[in-house]
Design a protein around this motif. Structure first.
Motif, PDB file in Angstrom:
ATOM      1  N   ILE A 115      48.739  44.842  45.402  1.00 30.70           N
ATOM      2  CA  ILE A 115      48.427  45.333  46.746  1.00 30.70           C
ATOM      3  C   ILE A 115      47.001  45.865  46.886  1.00 30.70           C
TER       4      ILE A 115
ATOM      5  N   PHE B 243      52.515  34.746  54.373  1.00 32.26           N
ATOM      6  CA  PHE B 243      53.172  35.803  55.142  1.00 32.26           C
ATOM      7  C   PHE B 243      52.394  36.095  56.428  1.00 32.26           C
TER       8      PHE B 243
ATOM      9  N   ALA C 143      55.293  39.157  48.617  1.00 35.46           N
ATOM     10  CA  ALA C 143      54.005  38.545  48.945  1.00 35.46           C
ATOM     11  C   ALA C 143      53.033  38.786  47.796  1.00 35.46           C
TER      12      ALA C 143
ATOM     13  N   ALA D  26      48.628  44.430  54.121  1.00 37.88           N
ATOM     14  CA  ALA D  26      49.716  45.391  53.917  1.00 37.88           C
ATOM     15  C   ALA D  26      49.699  46.467  54.996  1.00 37.88           C
TER      16      ALA D  26
ATOM     17  N   PHE E 254      54.292  43.863  48.349  1.00 40.72           N
ATOM     18  CA  PHE E 254      53.032  43.205  48.000  1.00 40.72           C
ATOM     19  C   PHE E 254      52.705  43.452  46.525  1.00 40.72           C
TER      20      PHE E 254
ATOM     21  N   MET F   6      44.785  41.457  50.337  1.00 40.19           N
ATOM     22  CA  MET F   6      46.149  41.950  50.473  1.00 40.19           C
ATOM     23  C   MET F   6      46.208  43.364  51.047  1.00 40.19           C
TER      24      MET F   6
ATOM     25  N   THR G 185      49.181  37.493  45.649  1.00 36.73           N
ATOM     26  CA  THR G 185      47.927  36.773  45.692  1.00 36.73           C
ATOM     27  C   THR G 185      48.082  35.464  44.940  1.00 36.73           C
TER      28      THR G 185
ATOM     29  N   THR H 203      52.834  33.551  49.232  1.00 36.46           N
ATOM     30  CA  THR H 203      51.521  34.212  49.152  1.00 36.46           C
ATOM     31  C   THR H 203      51.360  35.113  50.364  1.00 36.46           C
ATOM     32  N   TRP H 204      50.432  36.079  50.243  1.00 38.44           N
ATOM     33  CA  TRP H 204      50.223  36.962  51.393  1.00 38.44           C
ATOM     34  C   TRP H 204      49.624  36.192  52.570  1.00 38.44           C
TER      35      TRP H 204
END
Length: 472
Positions: A12, A99, A69, A21, A9, A17, A71, A95-96
């Motif tokens: 993170i 994911f 991943a 995570a 990430f 995010m 933002t 992107t997160w």
């Protein structure tokens, strides 16, 4: 794959995010991350989860990584960073939100909370309601809920409650079975060209539902009314169950069910209201202030009833709920001066909080300290911003947090000119946080209330004001 996927990430420490995570780590993924800042508002949960976090960004971080991943903001701030380029070359970049939708929500019953305002508060309350009903949900919200230790709840349940963000059309990565929409009001002018474009994203989001789905909406929102009218035929053809809720203004639409709340009173410990609906007439107490929070809780009530949560459990959850981090959060009280931190950055949200405080504390002096969030939002809502500041007894506006617009070379707003339009000269523009803290500390008297608004670095200013009050 036999081995666990390794997800890295980038950024993170961000509000969305960080919880994802942690959920990924608890779900069996190998997780690492990196961030420019050594710590953020959301760092504690990451550190407690034992995630390997590197300071700074580098393509070296991607050795052995299966998914990068990020933002979506990074594509505006630094789209040509070597770590991004390497991830794109390896075809592992997403992107997160992508994911979360593709991996974490796979085969889940997704409950998605959307809207311009109130998503995080509503998402956590929805998670608590489902938890009380024995559904043991996974929850993701871009905030901190202290009893959970972050913006997440971990389980192996089939239920996944998430905050569904419209920026960058992030919520189009999800296929929910149940949607709650609090409101639809123009925002993110840095991404959406106009309100029709904005509404179009919500229409696509609704169209992503698993069929037959359930759509729960605040029928007092003008934006929602327009979307319902434009999607009426589609909703009926696809047998979507549409449930409406409102406080005062009913919308003429063929709802499958409707719930209305009548507010009886507000007190410092929350709101008292009565709900009527299909085979229902019950009294509730919500441990939050404000009519907007009563409205948001109605959406939760509708969802909980649909999913079989008992009214007794709901009543207990509503009464015990005291909110989340950075949403009118009492950060400190010094010499009977209360200092609150609030994430509000859209003028509608700022105005709603100030209205709530003026109603709840009619004899108190209310100071608003505002860190504007992004130049484009200020340019879109100048009159609304002035109107929100007018609701405070005194206001201080500090330097605009530019965020993902940093590379767009936008002409800044003349803040002194803007502030001069606030009534009676009761607002001041002070860029430096230290000077803001000194100024408000000298002004505030016993019994006063200070509310610091912003979604950027304003939480640091809140803590600084509390420190100065303690030391004065």
């Amino acid at each position: 794959m036999d081995r666990k996927l390794h997800v890295h990430f980038m950024g993170i420490g961000g509000s969305g995010m960080a919880p994802i995570a942690v959920i990924a780590k608890k779900s069996g993924f190998q997780v690492s991350g990196c961030d420019y800042c050594e710590s953020s508002y959301y760092s504690d949960a990451l550190n407690e989860s034992g995630i390997d976090i590197k300071i700074g960004h580098s393509s070296d971080h991607l050795e052995g990584v299966d998914i990068l991943a990020v933002t979506p903001a990074v594509f505006d701030i630094n789209p040509n960073h070597p770590e991004i380029i390497e991830g794109r070359n390896k075809n592992i970049l997403m992107t997160w939100q992508e994911f979360m939708g593709k991996y974490l929500q796979k085969d889940k019953f997704v409950v998605a909370v959307a809207g311009t305002h109130g998503k995080s508060t509503t998402t956590v309350l929805t998670g608590l309601a489902l938890e009380a009903g024995g559904l043991d949900p996974i929850v993701e919200a871009g905030t901190i809920y202290r009893p959970w230790g972050g913006g997440f709840r971990i389980s192996e349940s089939k239920y996944f409650v998430c905050e569904a963000d419209e920026f960058n059309c992030n919520f189009l990565n999800y296929s929910p079975s149940l949607i709650i929409i609090n409101n639809i009001e123009m925002d993110h002018p840095e991404f959406f060209k106009d309100f029709n474009d904005f509404k179009g994203a919500f229409k696509k989001f609704i169209s992503n539902m698993k069929h037959p789905g359930t759509l729960i909406v605040n029928e007092e929102s003008q934006g929602i009314r327009e979307v319902l009218a434009e999607m009426k035929d589609w909703l009926q053809e696809n047998r979507v169950k549409v449930i409406g809720y409102y406080l005062k203004d009913k919308f003429d639409f063929p709802f499958n069910g409707e719930y209305r709340a009548e507010i009886n009173s507000f007190a410092e410990d929350g709101a008292y209201f009565e709900v009527s609906g299909p085979n229902l007439k019950e009294s509730f107490k919500l441990g939050l202030l404000g009519a907007h929070n009563v409205s948001n809780s109605l959406g939760v009530l509708c969802a909980a009833i649909e999913l079989g949560v008992s009214l007794e459990n709901l009543k207990e959850v509503f009464q015990q709920y005291k909110g989340i981090g950075r949403r009118t959060e009492l950060v400190g009280e010094v010499n009977n001066i209360k200092v609150f931190d609030d994430y509000g950055h859209h003028p509608t949200a700022i105005a709603a909080v100030l209205d709530t405080f003026k109603t709840t504390y009619p004899d108190k002096k209310i100071y608003a300290v505002v860190e504007p969030h992004q130049i484009s939002r200020l340019k879109l809502f100048p009159k609304e911003f002035i109107g929100a500041l007018n609701k405070a007894d005194e206001a201080i506006v500090t330097k605009t947090y530019v965020g993902r617009e940093i590379n767009k070379n936008l002409e800044p707003v003349d803040m002194n000119s803007l502030i001069s339009k606030v009534d009676d000269g009761k607002a001041a523009y002070i860029e430096d946080f230290s000077e803001v803290a000194d100024t408000i500390t000298l002004k505030a008297k016993e019994g006063d209330i200070i509310i610091v608004f912003g979604a950027g670095n304003s939480h640091k200013l809140t803590k600084l004001i509390v420190e100065r009050l303690k030391n004065r």
